[in-house]
Design an enzyme around this catalytic site. Structure first.
Site, PDB file in Angstrom:
ATOM      1  N   SER A  45      -1.410  22.807  25.958  1.00 51.42           N
ATOM      2  CA  SER A  45      -1.257  22.702  24.433  1.00 51.42           C
ATOM      3  C   SER A  45      -2.479  22.954  23.813  1.00 51.42           C
ATOM      4  O   SER A  45      -3.049  24.278  23.833  1.00 51.42           O
ATOM      5  CB  SER A  45      -0.901  21.247  24.181  1.00 51.42           C
ATOM      6  OG  SER A  45      -0.450  21.000  22.872  1.00 51.42           O
ATOM      7  N   ASP A  96      10.382  23.641  24.013  1.00 49.19           N
ATOM      8  CA  ASP A  96       8.916  22.972  23.296  1.00 49.19           C
ATOM      9  C   ASP A  96       8.745  24.090  22.426  1.00 49.19           C
ATOM     10  O   ASP A  96       9.169  25.142  22.215  1.00 49.19           O
ATOM     11  CB  ASP A  96       7.897  23.324  24.230  1.00 49.19           C
ATOM     12  CG  ASP A  96       6.480  23.221  24.191  1.00 49.19           C
ATOM     13  OD1 ASP A  96       6.327  22.471  22.861  1.00 49.19           O
ATOM     14  OD2 ASP A  96       5.452  23.509  24.621  1.00 49.19           O
ATOM     15  N   HIS A 141       7.301  20.028  26.104  1.00 42.91           N
ATOM     16  CA  HIS A 141       5.988  19.546  25.869  1.00 42.91           C
ATOM     17  C   HIS A 141       5.604  18.292  26.669  1.00 42.91           C
ATOM     18  O   HIS A 141       6.175  17.333  26.397  1.00 42.91           O
ATOM     19  CB  HIS A 141       5.617  19.574  24.439  1.00 42.91           C
ATOM     20  CG  HIS A 141       4.254  19.945  24.097  1.00 42.91           C
ATOM     21  ND1 HIS A 141       3.839  21.137  23.990  1.00 42.91           N
ATOM     22  CD2 HIS A 141       3.138  19.082  24.015  1.00 42.91           C
ATOM     23  CE1 HIS A 141       2.528  21.372  23.825  1.00 42.91           C
ATOM     24  NE2 HIS A 141       2.059  20.043  23.601  1.00 42.91           N
TER      25      HIS A 141
END
Length: 444
Positions: free
Chosen positions: A228, A384, A414
């Site tokens: 991320s 995601d 995610h």
């Protein structure tokens, strides 16, 4: 009759008794504290589960209730943080709200708010490299020669989470691959916006590269990775260091603030939104870029780029030709032509320098800037909002001639790589971790 030295022996015996008694008392107190805290966190999470049962679970994820528990717990936690002001407590990003988020996620990942204890297979210690806090994981067994290393930049939107939350994952990588893992506790936004987190990660990585012999690390076999926001930092550091590092592994990275309406942002914002959705991702970008929340709605609707910018070379870096049609579930999102005749000129001018900075938005570079990047492993998830950022990055690196491998999980979401063991393992998380371990075993 008192023997010679008797008083000293008696005093020593009493001291030993008191020390042992104190330690036992402390252990009992800590055990009680752990029980109370565990019960409290469990109760809060259990209550939270029943507040949000509308979670859309990605198709292919068989752990339906685990997904709902995960999402509901995080959404309830977020609501609790936002509600603190009702009790006269400052909410938002603070040391105690960060700690609350850490405890909740650590509990979901490991089953305990305190995380994992000592590990006989690893030497684990906290220190500083180049003035930046790090946690080092060194395998106890194995060859006495210099080991390869992985420098890991944790996720959390540059604002949340910590090396503690990632402890289970970084241990796993160190043990299964037999490498030294350096987990970076970089300074976080909004207190420390861009480029401070980037500079911290860069400094630690350069320290590892420049001090391999002292650290017991083979400096020719150093990889970097993160998920991320950590994936973003990975791409940024790789752009600076190029082939000084052997491998880069951006895991569902966020790589641009130019377009908040890519197909993945549109079609995935309602899947496990407690982990990430379009609004939460934008708030992280605002924190990281030191951008006012007053602009949130405009940026969310792509009004932060002028018509001229929408027609510029920068727009072409992420335009339709780089999208991977086979991974977009809604064909209309791929086929639709995006308008370019709108945008707030003043806002665009004020943000242009930030959003076009390649160390802030690693997709905002010419292909020639990508040509010397190291072997790259891009991990993406089908459900995601950041899916397309990672897929575009893969496509562009491939076009630039970089040796790049795509690990795409159509049923992934995610944060999935957290959940490869513990109380809520997901099959897609197990696959993702196994695939990453196998790749590093082969290439690092």
């Amino acid at each position: 009759m008192v023997h010679k030295g008797g008083k000293k022996k008696d005093a020593a015996a009493m001291g030993k008794f008191l020390t042992e008694h104190t330690v036992k008392s402390q252990r009992k107190g800590m055990s009680l504290l752990k029980i109370i805290l565990t019960a409290l966190v469990t109760a809060l999470l259990s209550f939270g589960v029943f507040q949000y049962m509308d979670t859309q679970v990605p198709e292919g994820v068989t752990e339906l209730w685990s997904a709902r528990i995960l999402d509901s717990s995080l959404r309830f936690n977020g609501k609790a943080i936002l509600s603190l002001h009702n009790f006269g407590i400052t909410g938002g990003v603070t040391w105690y709200t960060r700690k609350l988020v850490d405890v909740v996620l650590t509990t979901l990942i490991t089953g305990s708010p305190f995380g994992l204890g000592a590990d006989p297979e690893l030497k684990i210690y906290d220190t500083e490299y180049a003035g930046v806090g790090v946690r080092v994981y060194e395998p106890v067994k194995g060859p006495h020669t210099a080991r390869p290393a992985l420098v890991y930049y944790h996720g959390g939107g540059w604002s949340w989470l910590s090396i503690d939350v990632y402890d289970q994952a970084t241990r796993e990588l160190a043990k299964r691959i037999g490498i030294v893992v350096v987990s970076v506790a970089y300074r976080q936004s909004p207190e420390h916006p861009h480029p401070i987190p980037f500079h911290d990660c860069l400094a630690v990585t350069e320290h590892v590269l420049n001090n391999g012999k002292q650290l017991g690390i083979d400096a020719s076999r150093v990889a970097i990775s993160g998920d991320s926001a950590g994936g973003h930092l990975t791409a940024a550091v790789a752009l600076r260091l190029k082939k000084k590092i052997k491998i880069q592994i951006p895991i569902y990275p966020c790589l641009q603030l130019f377009d908040m309406k890519t197909p993945s942002y549109v079609e995935n914002k309602n899947y496990i939104p407690g982990m990430l959705n379009d609004v939460s991702m934008l708030t992280y970008w605002l924190n990281y870029g030191n951008i006012s929340y007053d602009h949130l709605e405009k940026i969310l609707n792509n009004q932060h780029t002028s018509p001229a910018l929408k027609k510029s070379k920068y727009a072409k870096y992420i335009d339709k030709k780089w999208l991977m049609k086979e991974h977009i579930r809604n064909p209309e999102l791929y086929n639709a032509e995006k308008p370019t005749d709108f945008g707030d000129e003043e806002l665009s001018a004020s943000l242009e320098k930030t959003i076009l900075d390649p160390y802030f938005s690693p997709l905002m570079v010419d292909d020639k800037e990508n040509m010397d990047l190291p072997l790259t492993y891009v991990l993406t998830a089908g459900y995601d909002v950041l899916r397309d950022d990672g897929l575009i990055y893969y496509q562009r690196l491939k076009k630039a001639g970089v040796k790049v491998h795509l690990a795409h999980y159509p049923d992934g979401f995610h944060g999935m790589i957290f959940f490869f063991k513990g109380p809520m393992p997901f099959q897609v998380g197990i696959r993702a971790m196994n695939d990453l371990v196998n790749f590093l075993q082969k290439h690092l």
